[in-house]
Design a protein around this motif. Structure first.
Motif, PDB file in Angstrom:
ATOM      1  N   SER A   1       0.688  -1.150  -0.046  1.00 51.13           N
ATOM      2  CA  SER A   1      -0.123   0.090   0.106  1.00 51.13           C
ATOM      3  C   SER A   1       0.717   1.370   0.046  1.00 51.13           C
ATOM      4  N   GLU A   2       1.041   1.773  -1.304  1.00 55.98           N
ATOM      5  CA  GLU A   2       2.033   2.897  -1.333  1.00 55.98           C
ATOM      6  C   GLU A   2       1.265   4.401  -1.554  1.00 55.98           C
ATOM      7  N   GLY A   3      -0.107   4.345  -1.501  1.00 57.69           N
ATOM      8  CA  GLY A   3      -0.662   5.765  -1.832  1.00 57.69           C
ATOM      9  C   GLY A   3      -0.989   5.544  -3.428  1.00 57.69           C
ATOM     10  N   TYR A   4      -0.734   6.728  -3.797  1.00 65.26           N
ATOM     11  CA  TYR A   4      -0.810   6.669  -5.256  1.00 65.26           C
ATOM     12  C   TYR A   4      -0.508   5.669  -6.168  1.00 65.26           C
ATOM     13  N   LEU A   5      -1.222   4.900  -6.934  1.00 66.71           N
ATOM     14  CA  LEU A   5      -0.860   3.847  -7.601  1.00 66.71           C
ATOM     15  C   LEU A   5       0.166   3.985  -8.756  1.00 66.71           C
ATOM     16  N   ARG A   6       1.232   3.097  -8.716  1.00 62.45           N
ATOM     17  CA  ARG A   6       2.086   3.019  -9.673  1.00 62.45           C
ATOM     18  C   ARG A   6       2.239   1.755 -10.466  1.00 62.45           C
ATOM     19  N   LEU A   7       3.131   1.682 -11.242  1.00 60.08           N
ATOM     20  CA  LEU A   7       3.334   0.398 -11.950  1.00 60.08           C
ATOM     21  C   LEU A   7       4.219  -0.516 -10.917  1.00 60.08           C
ATOM     22  N   ASN A   8       3.520  -1.558 -10.785  1.00 60.30           N
ATOM     23  CA  ASN A   8       3.925  -2.703 -10.057  1.00 60.30           C
ATOM     24  C   ASN A   8       3.906  -4.147 -10.387  1.00 60.30           C
ATOM     25  N   THR A   9       4.762  -4.750 -10.304  1.00 60.63           N
ATOM     26  CA  THR A   9       4.424  -6.303 -10.361  1.00 60.63           C
ATOM     27  C   THR A   9       3.959  -6.947  -9.287  1.00 60.63           C
ATOM     28  N   ILE A  10       2.902  -7.549  -9.087  1.00 59.92           N
ATOM     29  CA  ILE A  10       1.994  -8.215  -8.339  1.00 59.92           C
ATOM     30  C   ILE A  10       2.459  -9.705  -8.144  1.00 59.92           C
ATOM     31  N   HIS A  11       2.927 -10.017  -7.340  1.00 55.76           N
ATOM     32  CA  HIS A  11       3.425 -11.485  -6.962  1.00 55.76           C
ATOM     33  C   HIS A  11       2.254 -12.178  -6.588  1.00 55.76           C
ATOM     34  N   ASN A  12       2.275 -13.694  -6.798  1.00 55.42           N
ATOM     35  CA  ASN A  12       1.290 -14.490  -6.156  1.00 55.42           C
ATOM     36  C   ASN A  12       1.051 -14.317  -4.646  1.00 55.42           C
ATOM     37  N   GLU A  13       0.053 -14.125  -4.167  1.00 53.10           N
ATOM     38  CA  GLU A  13      -0.484 -14.328  -2.720  1.00 53.10           C
ATOM     39  C   GLU A  13       0.021 -12.705  -2.260  1.00 53.10           C
ATOM     40  N   THR A  14      -0.220 -11.713  -3.150  1.00 49.32           N
ATOM     41  CA  THR A  14      -0.017 -10.527  -2.741  1.00 49.32           C
ATOM     42  C   THR A  14      -1.236  -9.479  -3.014  1.00 49.32           C
ATOM     43  N   GLU A  15      -1.539  -8.654  -2.309  1.00 52.64           N
ATOM     44  CA  GLU A  15      -2.490  -7.468  -2.273  1.00 52.64           C
ATOM     45  C   GLU A  15      -1.635  -6.380  -2.638  1.00 52.64           C
ATOM     46  N   TYR A  16      -2.336  -5.559  -3.731  1.00 51.11           N
ATOM     47  CA  TYR A  16      -1.875  -4.203  -3.892  1.00 51.11           C
ATOM     48  C   TYR A  16      -3.007  -3.430  -3.714  1.00 51.11           C
ATOM     49  N   ILE A  17      -2.799  -2.183  -2.993  1.00 54.98           N
ATOM     50  CA  ILE A  17      -3.813  -1.153  -2.488  1.00 54.98           C
ATOM     51  C   ILE A  17      -3.384   0.068  -3.055  1.00 54.98           C
ATOM     52  N   GLY A  18      -4.132   1.013  -3.585  1.00 51.06           N
ATOM     53  CA  GLY A  18      -3.695   2.436  -3.875  1.00 51.06           C
ATOM     54  C   GLY A  18      -4.941   3.141  -4.362  1.00 51.06           C
ATOM     55  N   TYR A  19      -4.735   4.268  -5.016  1.00 53.76           N
ATOM     56  CA  TYR A  19      -5.669   5.074  -5.587  1.00 53.76           C
ATOM     57  C   TYR A  19      -5.243   5.972  -6.703  1.00 53.76           C
ATOM     58  N   VAL A  20      -6.174   6.222  -7.733  1.00 52.10           N
ATOM     59  CA  VAL A  20      -5.914   7.200  -8.742  1.00 52.10           C
ATOM     60  C   VAL A  20      -6.963   8.189  -8.619  1.00 52.10           C
ATOM     61  N   ASN A  21      -6.495   9.438  -9.082  1.00 52.92           N
ATOM     62  CA  ASN A  21      -7.595  10.611  -9.096  1.00 52.92           C
ATOM     63  C   ASN A  21      -8.005  10.904 -10.328  1.00 52.92           C
ATOM     64  N   ILE A  22      -9.355  11.370 -10.605  1.00 53.61           N
ATOM     65  CA  ILE A  22      -9.888  11.558 -11.892  1.00 53.61           C
ATOM     66  C   ILE A  22     -10.166  12.828 -11.889  1.00 53.61           C
ATOM     67  N   GLU A  23     -10.206  13.695 -13.098  1.00 52.63           N
ATOM     68  CA  GLU A  23     -10.631  14.914 -13.121  1.00 52.63           C
ATOM     69  C   GLU A  23     -11.987  15.065 -12.726  1.00 52.63           C
ATOM     70  N   TYR A  24     -12.371  16.002 -11.812  1.00 50.93           N
ATOM     71  CA  TYR A  24     -13.443  16.367 -11.368  1.00 50.93           C
ATOM     72  C   TYR A  24     -14.286  17.137 -12.240  1.00 50.93           C
ATOM     73  N   GLU A  25     -15.817  16.727 -12.434  1.00 49.50           N
ATOM     74  CA  GLU A  25     -16.610  17.589 -13.186  1.00 49.50           C
ATOM     75  C   GLU A  25     -17.811  17.486 -12.139  1.00 49.50           C
ATOM     76  N   LYS A  26     -18.612  18.765 -12.236  1.00 44.19           N
ATOM     77  CA  LYS A  26     -19.770  18.959 -11.465  1.00 44.19           C
ATOM     78  C   LYS A  26     -21.259  18.200 -12.220  1.00 44.19           C
ATOM     79  N   LYS A  27     -21.888  17.678 -11.359  1.00 44.34           N
ATOM     80  CA  LYS A  27     -23.282  17.055 -11.985  1.00 44.34           C
ATOM     81  C   LYS A  27     -23.157  16.293 -12.987  1.00 44.34           C
ATOM     82  N   ILE A  28     -22.304  15.152 -13.079  1.00 44.91           N
ATOM     83  CA  ILE A  28     -22.164  14.153 -13.969  1.00 44.91           C
ATOM     84  C   ILE A  28     -23.249  13.290 -13.722  1.00 44.91           C
TER      85      ILE A  28
END
Length: 387
Positions: free
Chosen positions: A342-369
């Motif tokens: 869990s490194e915060g903002y998501l980046r390119l990672n190799t996810i090995h077997n028996e591994t869990e990868y957690i993070g986030y990405v931000n998407i441009e905001y728009e009102k009233k979608i």
């Protein structure tokens, strides 16, 4: 657990097939895109193998109240297992029109001498076959290995649960879990924040590149693609990384809690005089995921119900498979998550077997979608999430 399963296998391998038939007719049905592939009369149960062709690129599941009913005696034979098709609190999601999906329903043992019967999914839109008849004068069909039959079309299970009032959508597919929760974030600007969890229990490693994530928004009948910020783009906007660990732990535990919700067991006695028991277990066997959970459901290969009327639906299912192949599978390692990244903002990672990868990405905001659709490519498959 592994040793006990092996004992069950060895104990039941002597129970074989009684008869199996492909020459099947019926008087009427509302299931034009569903084919009865074969019916097997087993030692302790009856298996009906289905082949479904997708016509609307949607979802399919099995209602728990599914049964076979003898046309003469009106006796009902209850559903015990749904193999490769989720019970309807979840669903299998199709990727395209014309896609075929194999699944097997296991029912209580139907008598060999049954002449005509109905197959009823007891819901408004459920599948129904009336006046089913088996031509047992014809040569019996070949034995179907259920594992091979359903593995040809692996289930892509789609479900939802809630964390602090926000919906978390997830997929379980080929040993990989992808879960996404969308929130609103005002740190360093206004964004939609997609919190993403990828669990790898597939038996092999793969690269996960969040730069391939895309989004589509709809607003006032217009559809456009907002920017999904890369790590480098986002870090230009901030001078420090946010404290991520607390949320990552909570997100991971919420997913575990959702699965654990199906772990409790209970029983209730019905007027017919038998106990109806529910419970759960889950894990990986080699490259194959299987779990039994909830009120009569299993995922992966088997969604099961167990009746204590001197019948164990799951044990019977185990007994009915190819013994040598299944014992070999159960001797393989059973996987569990052993590392969380869990490194915060998501980046390119190799996810090995028996591994869990957690993070986030931000998407441009728009009102009233009106709608936002997020596409997350993982190990060659794109998982689509809609809010």
């Amino acid at each position: 657990m592994k040793n006990s399963v092996l004992i069950i296998f060895i104990f039941f391998i002597s129970f074989g097939l009684k008869a199996q038939y492909k020459n099947i007719s019926f008087e009427k049905s509302n299931a034009r895109n569903l084919k009865i592939h074969q019916i097997d009369f087993r030692e302790f149960s009856t298996l009906i193998h289905f082949q479904y062709t997708n016509e609307n690129s949607g979802l399919i599941c099995a209602e728990e109240d599914f049964y076979i009913q003898d046309k003469e005696t009106l006796k009902k034979y209850k559903l015990l297992n749904s193999l490769n098709l989720p019970i309807c609190d979840k669903a299998h999601q199709f990727d395209k029109l014309g896609q075929i999906h194999n699944y097997t329903l296991e029912f209580e043992r139907v008598p060999d001498e049954i002449k005509k019967f109905d197959i009823i999914e007891n819901s408004e839109n459920g599948f129904k076959f009336y006046g089913v008849k088996i031509d047992n004068s014809k040569e019996q069909a070949n034995v179907i290995d259920v594992t091979s039959f359903i593995n040809d079309t692996p289930v892509k299970e789609y479900g939802i649960y809630y964390k602090d009032g926000d919906p978390v959508f997830y997929y379980n597919h080929k040993g990989i879990t992808v879960a996404v929760m969308l929130t609103y974030n005002q740190n360093y600007g206004k964004y939609y924040q997609a919190n993403i969890m990828v669990k790898n229990l597939s038996g092999r490693e793969f690269n996960f590149d969040p730069n391939q994530i895309t989004a589509i928004m709809q607003k006032n009948d217009k559809v456009y693609e907002p920017e999904v910020l890369s790590y480098e783009e986002y870090m230009k906007k901030v001078k420090r990384q946010q404290n991520w660990n607390a949320f990552a732990v909570a997100f991971s535990e919420s997913m575990s809690a959702n699965q654990a919700a199906y772990s409790s067991s209970s029983s209730s006695t019905t007027s017919s005089g038998y106990s109806n028991t529910t419970g759960s277990a889950s894990g990986y066997v080699g490259d194959t995921y299987g779990s039994i959970y909830g009120s009569s459901s299993t995922y992966g290969s088997s969604y099961s119900t167990t009746y204590s009327q001197n019948y164990d639906g799951q044990a019977a299912y185990l007994a009915q498979q190819n013994a040598n192949k299944n014992i070999s599978n159960y001797q393989a390692n059973q996987y569990s998550i052993k590392q969380t990244i869990s490194e915060g903002y998501l980046r390119l990672n190799t996810i090995h077997n028996e591994t869990e990868y957690i993070g986030y990405v931000n998407i441009e905001y728009e009102k009233k979608i009106e709608e936002i659709v997020l596409s997350v490519p993982v190990n060659g498959t794109t998982y689509t999430f809609t809010w």
